[in-house]
Design a protein around this motif. Structure first.
Motif, short mmCIF file in Angstrom:
data_model
loop_
_atom_site.label_atom_id
_atom_site.label_comp_id
_atom_site.label_asym_id
_atom_site.label_seq_id
_atom_site.Cartn_x
_atom_site.Cartn_y
_atom_site.Cartn_z
N PHE A 10 5.30 -5.72 -4.15
CA PHE A 10 6.05 -6.88 -3.68
C PHE A 10 6.06 -7.99 -4.73
O PHE A 10 5.99 -9.18 -4.41
CB PHE A 10 5.47 -7.41 -2.37
N GLY A 11 6.16 -7.59 -6.00
CA GLY A 11 6.29 -8.55 -7.08
C GLY A 11 5.00 -9.25 -7.47
O GLY A 11 5.02 -10.15 -8.30
N GLN A 12 3.85 -8.85 -6.91
CA GLN A 12 2.59 -9.53 -7.21
C GLN A 12 1.56 -8.61 -7.85
O GLN A 12 1.45 -8.54 -9.06
CB GLN A 12 2.02 -10.18 -5.94
N GLY A 13 0.79 -7.91 -7.03
CA GLY A 13 -0.30 -7.10 -7.55
C GLY A 13 0.19 -5.93 -8.40
O GLY A 13 1.08 -5.18 -8.00
N ASN A 40 -2.88 -12.01 -3.98
CA ASN A 40 -3.12 -12.70 -2.72
C ASN A 40 -2.98 -11.70 -1.58
O ASN A 40 -1.95 -11.04 -1.45
CB ASN A 40 -2.12 -13.85 -2.55
N ALA A 41 -3.99 -11.61 -0.73
CA ALA A 41 -4.01 -10.58 0.32
C ALA A 41 -2.85 -10.72 1.31
O ALA A 41 -2.45 -9.75 1.95
CB ALA A 41 -5.34 -10.63 1.08
N ARG A 42 -2.28 -11.92 1.41
CA ARG A 42 -1.20 -12.12 2.40
C ARG A 42 0.04 -11.30 2.07
O ARG A 42 0.86 -11.06 2.95
CB ARG A 42 -0.85 -13.61 2.49
N VAL A 43 0.16 -10.87 0.82
CA VAL A 43 1.32 -10.05 0.45
C VAL A 43 1.29 -8.73 1.22
O VAL A 43 2.34 -8.11 1.45
CB VAL A 43 1.36 -9.80 -1.07
N LEU A 44 0.09 -8.30 1.67
CA LEU A 44 -0.03 -7.06 2.42
C LEU A 44 0.56 -7.15 3.83
O LEU A 44 0.71 -6.14 4.51
CB LEU A 44 -1.50 -6.64 2.52
N LYS A 49 1.50 -5.76 9.16
CA LYS A 49 2.09 -6.18 10.44
C LYS A 49 2.86 -5.05 11.12
O LYS A 49 2.62 -4.75 12.29
CB LYS A 49 2.94 -7.42 10.25
N PRO A 50 3.80 -4.40 10.44
CA PRO A 50 4.52 -3.32 11.11
C PRO A 50 3.68 -2.06 11.33
O PRO A 50 3.86 -1.37 12.33
CB PRO A 50 5.70 -3.03 10.18
N LEU A 51 2.75 -1.76 10.42
CA LEU A 51 1.97 -0.52 10.54
C LEU A 51 0.81 -0.68 11.52
O LEU A 51 0.50 0.25 12.26
CB LEU A 51 1.41 -0.10 9.18
N GLY A 52 0.14 -1.83 11.50
CA GLY A 52 -1.08 -1.95 12.27
C GLY A 52 -1.21 -3.18 13.14
O GLY A 52 -2.26 -3.44 13.70
N LEU A 53 -0.14 -3.98 13.26
CA LEU A 53 -0.17 -5.18 14.09
C LEU A 53 -1.32 -6.11 13.69
O LEU A 53 -2.00 -6.68 14.54
CB LEU A 53 -0.26 -4.82 15.57
N VAL A 54 -1.51 -6.24 12.38
CA VAL A 54 -2.53 -7.13 11.83
C VAL A 54 -1.88 -8.08 10.85
O VAL A 54 -1.17 -7.65 9.94
CB VAL A 54 -3.64 -6.34 11.11
N ARG A 55 -2.09 -9.39 11.04
CA ARG A 55 -1.57 -10.38 10.11
C ARG A 55 -2.73 -10.99 9.32
O ARG A 55 -3.72 -11.41 9.92
CB ARG A 55 -0.83 -11.49 10.85
N ILE A 56 -2.60 -11.03 8.01
CA ILE A 56 -3.63 -11.63 7.17
C ILE A 56 -3.32 -13.10 7.01
O ILE A 56 -2.28 -13.48 6.47
CB ILE A 56 -3.69 -10.93 5.81
N ASN A 57 -4.23 -13.95 7.50
CA ASN A 57 -4.03 -15.40 7.40
C ASN A 57 -4.33 -15.92 6.00
O ASN A 57 -3.64 -16.78 5.48
CB ASN A 57 -4.92 -16.13 8.41
N ARG A 58 -5.39 -15.37 5.42
CA ARG A 58 -5.75 -15.76 4.05
C ARG A 58 -6.65 -14.69 3.47
O ARG A 58 -7.20 -13.85 4.19
CB ARG A 58 -6.45 -17.13 4.02
#
Length: 203
Positions: A10-13, A40-44, A49-58
């Motif tokens: 996604f253009g980062q890591g 930055n972990a939020r790029v994940l 979100k679509p695969l595991g219904l988990v949002r990384i806040n930071r």
């Protein structure tokens, strides 16, 4: 056949991956290993979100290393996930709002009881987690790749079946306490109404 890929997630890591395909294997045997470098972990979130219904806040990732052997039925290997300052929110589908919403109380429990905010921890040891992922029928090649890596990420940060069962136990206890509280409140209300009715009858 060997394939080496170098790209950016996604253009980062920076992502370096090596694939080895056995073109004569009847079960489609292949292997893949690689390294996803600092990001930055939020790029994940575009994956989690679509695969595991988990949002990384930071959170910040130092490195994600993986090594898998796979075939048409699934993938088995290890994931070593090095990160720090991690916080997540658990999501759920809301049919009425037609999008994902945060599971507030469950997210609080997850961060308090499950999620490891950093890896390595205080002891400085980074231990790879073992992944044994079974590929569902009619899913794509890249879906299996992502799901196997996502499983390794979940296990690394502490979201295992054992930990999730503990959270479910806490939720069940909380619901039981809440139901008991509501019952006591209802009984108090009924006693008060009864007393007021008796007082009115005496008048």
């Amino acid at each position: 056949m060997e394939v080496n890929l170098n790209t950016y997630l996604f253009g980062q890591g920076k992502l370096d991956v090596n694939f080895m395909f056995d073109l004569t294997a009847k079960d489609g045997a292949f292997s893949y290993n690689g390294v996803l470098h600092n990001f930055n972990a939020r790029v994940l979130n575009q994956i989690t979100k679509p695969l595991g219904l988990v949002r990384i806040n930071r959170g910040n990732v130092d490195k994600l290393k993986f090594n898998f052997k796979a075939n048409d039925l699934g993938a088995k290997g290890t994931v070593a996930f090095s990160y720090y300052d991690l916080s997540v929110a658990l999501m759920k589908n809301d049919p009425e709002k037609d999008h994902l919403v945060t599971r507030g109380f469950l997210s609080f429990l997850a961060n308090a009881l499950i999620i490891k905010s950093e890896n390595p921890g205080a002891d400085g040891k980074l231990v790879p987690v073992a992944v044994n992922y079974s590929r569902p029928a009619n899913t794509s090649f890249f879906n299996m790749i992502w799901k196997s890596l996502f499983t390794g990420i979940k296990y690394s940060i502490g979201i295992t079946e054992e930990k999730q069962n503990k959270v479910r136990e806490h939720i069940a206890k909380f619901k039981a306490m809440r139901a008991n509280h509501l019952q006591r409140k209802q009984r108090r209300l009924e006693r008060r109404i009864k007393r007021e009715r008796e007082q009115n009858e005496k008048r």
